[in-house]
Scaffold this motif. Structure first.
Motif, PDB file in Angstrom:
ATOM      1  N   GLU A 240       0.909  -1.084   0.146  1.00 12.08           N
ATOM      2  CA  GLU A 240       0.109   0.153  -0.129  1.00 12.08           C
ATOM      3  C   GLU A 240       0.766   1.266  -0.118  1.00 12.08           C
ATOM      4  OE1 GLU A 240      -2.637   0.440   3.230  1.00 12.08           O
ATOM      5  OE2 GLU A 240      -0.903   0.205   4.699  1.00 12.08           O
ATOM      6  N   SER A 241       2.088   1.214   0.622  1.00 11.13           N
ATOM      7  CA  SER A 241       2.884   2.384   0.811  1.00 11.13           C
ATOM      8  C   SER A 241       3.465   2.715  -0.581  1.00 11.13           C
ATOM      9  CB  SER A 241       4.019   2.286   1.726  1.00 11.13           C
ATOM     10  OG  SER A 241       4.818   3.037   1.835  1.00 11.13           O
ATOM     11  N   ILE A 242       3.874   1.465  -1.357  1.00 12.42           N
ATOM     12  CA  ILE A 242       4.398   1.571  -2.636  1.00 12.42           C
ATOM     13  C   ILE A 242       3.660   1.968  -3.656  1.00 12.42           C
ATOM     14  CG2 ILE A 242       5.494   0.280  -4.499  1.00 12.42           C
ATOM     15  CD1 ILE A 242       7.002  -1.457  -2.339  1.00 12.42           C
ATOM     16  N   HIS A 274      13.773   0.316  -2.369  1.00 14.26           N
ATOM     17  CA  HIS A 274      14.929   0.529  -3.109  1.00 14.26           C
ATOM     18  C   HIS A 274      14.877  -0.154  -4.416  1.00 14.26           C
ATOM     19  CE1 HIS A 274      16.994   2.615  -0.103  1.00 14.26           C
ATOM     20  NE2 HIS A 274      18.253   2.609  -0.699  1.00 14.26           N
ATOM     21  N   GLU A 275      14.483  -1.318  -4.367  1.00 11.76           N
ATOM     22  CA  GLU A 275      14.340  -2.189  -5.840  1.00 11.76           C
ATOM     23  C   GLU A 275      13.427  -1.598  -6.726  1.00 11.76           C
ATOM     24  OE1 GLU A 275      14.184  -6.547  -5.040  1.00 11.76           O
ATOM     25  OE2 GLU A 275      14.176  -5.872  -3.148  1.00 11.76           O
ATOM     26  N   VAL A 276      12.142  -1.238  -6.164  1.00 13.84           N
ATOM     27  CA  VAL A 276      10.972  -0.706  -6.923  1.00 13.84           C
ATOM     28  C   VAL A 276      11.337   0.585  -7.240  1.00 13.84           C
ATOM     29  CG1 VAL A 276       8.514  -0.452  -6.989  1.00 13.84           C
ATOM     30  CG2 VAL A 276       9.352  -2.409  -5.925  1.00 13.84           C
ATOM     31  N   PHE A 277      11.644   1.527  -6.285  1.00 13.02           N
ATOM     32  CA  PHE A 277      11.712   3.122  -6.988  1.00 13.02           C
ATOM     33  C   PHE A 277      12.765   3.227  -7.483  1.00 13.02           C
ATOM     34  CE2 PHE A 277       9.770   4.879  -2.673  1.00 13.02           C
ATOM     35  CZ  PHE A 277       8.574   4.263  -2.846  1.00 13.02           C
ATOM     36  N   LEU A 278      14.040   2.938  -7.332  1.00 12.27           N
ATOM     37  CA  LEU A 278      15.485   3.032  -8.183  1.00 12.27           C
ATOM     38  C   LEU A 278      15.267   2.132  -9.401  1.00 12.27           C
ATOM     39  CD1 LEU A 278      18.086   3.106  -5.470  1.00 12.27           C
ATOM     40  CD2 LEU A 278      17.127   5.001  -6.448  1.00 12.27           C
ATOM     41  N   SER A 279      15.126   0.851  -9.417  1.00 12.11           N
ATOM     42  CA  SER A 279      15.361   0.053 -10.414  1.00 12.11           C
ATOM     43  C   SER A 279      14.041  -0.049 -11.347  1.00 12.11           C
ATOM     44  CB  SER A 279      15.782  -1.198 -10.107  1.00 12.11           C
ATOM     45  OG  SER A 279      17.340  -1.073  -9.649  1.00 12.11           O
ATOM     46  N   GLY A 280      12.757  -0.066 -10.350  1.00  8.87           N
ATOM     47  CA  GLY A 280      11.533  -0.148 -11.011  1.00  8.87           C
ATOM     48  C   GLY A 280      11.072   0.925 -11.905  1.00  8.87           C
ATOM     49  N   TRP A 281      11.184   2.280 -11.257  1.00  7.73           N
ATOM     50  CA  TRP A 281      10.586   3.200 -11.763  1.00  7.73           C
ATOM     51  C   TRP A 281      11.547   4.195 -11.992  1.00  7.73           C
ATOM     52  CZ3 TRP A 281       6.797   4.245  -7.025  1.00  7.73           C
ATOM     53  CH2 TRP A 281       5.853   2.917  -6.779  1.00  7.73           C
ATOM     54  N   GLY A 282      12.868   4.242 -11.708  1.00  2.62           N
ATOM     55  CA  GLY A 282      13.803   5.292 -11.848  1.00  2.62           C
ATOM     56  C   GLY A 282      13.512   6.270 -10.890  1.00  2.62           C
ATOM     57  N   LEU A 283      13.144   6.405  -9.902  1.00  6.27           N
ATOM     58  CA  LEU A 283      12.666   7.202  -8.740  1.00  6.27           C
ATOM     59  C   LEU A 283      14.099   7.613  -7.878  1.00  6.27           C
ATOM     60  CD1 LEU A 283      10.340   9.133  -7.303  1.00  6.27           C
ATOM     61  CD2 LEU A 283      10.050   7.121  -5.892  1.00  6.27           C
TER      62      LEU A 283
END
Length: 329
Positions: A240-242, A274-283
């Motif tokens: 839910e946070s992601i 870290h995985e989703v933000f950086l490598s998933g979305w480029g955030l």
């Protein structure tokens, strides 16, 4: 291509990943298969112009800790900043030796970028980049920190002061433990502050970690990096946070802690932020930002939004950089 929320066919979090072969919750290809900016694509000239309206008084607040703010980085394996004056006759030169992973080491305020932390199962970075593309014989500069340096993080900043809200609610927490802040509390903070979000906002979260660190004695500060588990407070890496971060279409996020998510990450959804933000979305994720003076001024004015500019070092192929960030109120 437009922003996440501007793209009707990809505005729903449940549609991620965009291809079944891609990692969990990734948005690879949303801005093109060769894109290297990720969510920073949302910082269009129009959004920057809109963000300029946040400037009211012109007060400038640096958000950077000193490069030697900590006696020893929180990860003892990383070196602290080494600053030397090189005397040259009647003049001086500076020599700096730094580990740009300053925030993860708690050595300085900095952004970590798309090369920092891949999906741990597939070891893939943003848009499918692999380690051999970064450090092998055929290494290149793709998804390096130079992309932010050439396209600075510039736009509307929003501060959520969770620490003050938690204290007002009598919530018991410890900054130097893996205390996971649930999304429901963050939403309550935004509501109490009267904050609404715009696409492309740069979100700053104050947990109180830095204030608590500064309250320690020198000996306690020096001992902190050598704990058996280098734990710290921050957000819960839940689905839910992601999802909330995706739905609000933030261009970048930052906190006063060393990871933005509670660390070590409990991974309640099976992946770290870290995985989703950086490598998933480029955030981009900002860590160890100094938000104390910003919080004071925002509270005094009753206004939690501002203009922010951050220009990282232009290091081709770099992994991270000091933030060089300033909020303008």
């Amino acid at each position: 291509m437009g922003s996440v929320a501007d793209s009707p066919s990809h505005s729903n979090f449940d549609e991620l990943p965009l291809h079944p072969s891609h990692p969990k919750a990734s948005a690879w290809g949303l801005w093109g298969k060769d894109d290297e900016l990720g969510t920073l694509n949302m910082l269009t000239t129009e959004r920057v112009q809109e963000a300029l309206r946040e400037i009211m008084s012109g007060d400038r607040v640096p958000l950077n800790l000193a490069m030697n703010a900590f006696i020893q980085p929180m990860n003892p394996a990383r070196k602290p900043c080494d600053h030397r004056i090189k005397v040259k006759g009647s003049a001086n030169d500076n020599e700096l030796h730094i580990n740009t992973q300053g925030a993860n080491t708690q050595g300085a305020s900095h952004w970590v970028e798309l090369r920092h932390y891949p999906y741990q199962r597939s070891l893939q970075y943003y848009n499918g980049i692999r380690q051999e593309d970064i450090s092998g014989p055929s290494a290149n500069h793709r998804i390096g920190i130079q992309n932010i340096a050439k396209n600075p993080i510039t736009g509307r900043g929003v501060l959520l002061d969770w620490a003050s809200w938690a204290n007002s609610q009598g919530i018991q927490y410890a900054s130097f433990s893996t205390y996971s802040i649930p999304l429901s509390q963050l939403v309550s903070v935004a509501s109490c502050q009267g904050v609404s979000f715009h696409r492309g906002d740069i979100l700053f979260l104050r947990t109180g970690w830095l204030a608590d660190f500064r309250s320690l004695s020198k000996d306690e500060q020096a001992d902190l990096p050598y704990r058996a588990v280098r734990s710290s407070i921050c957000l819960e890496a839940s689905e839910e946070s992601i999802r909330w971060h995706w739905d609000n279409a933030f261009a970048a996020v930052a906190s006063d802690t060393g990871a933005y998510e509670a660390w070590p990450s409990p991974q309640t959804w099976g992946v770290t932020m870290h995985e989703v933000f950086l490598s998933g979305w480029g955030l981009p994720i900002g860590e160890s930002f100094d938000l104390e003076e910003l919080e004071r001024l925002c509270r005094n004015r009753g206004k939690w939004t501002f203009f922010v500019v951050s220009v990282p070092l232009n290091v081709p192929g770099g992994v991270a950089s000091p933030s060089n960030a300033v909020a303008i109120l």
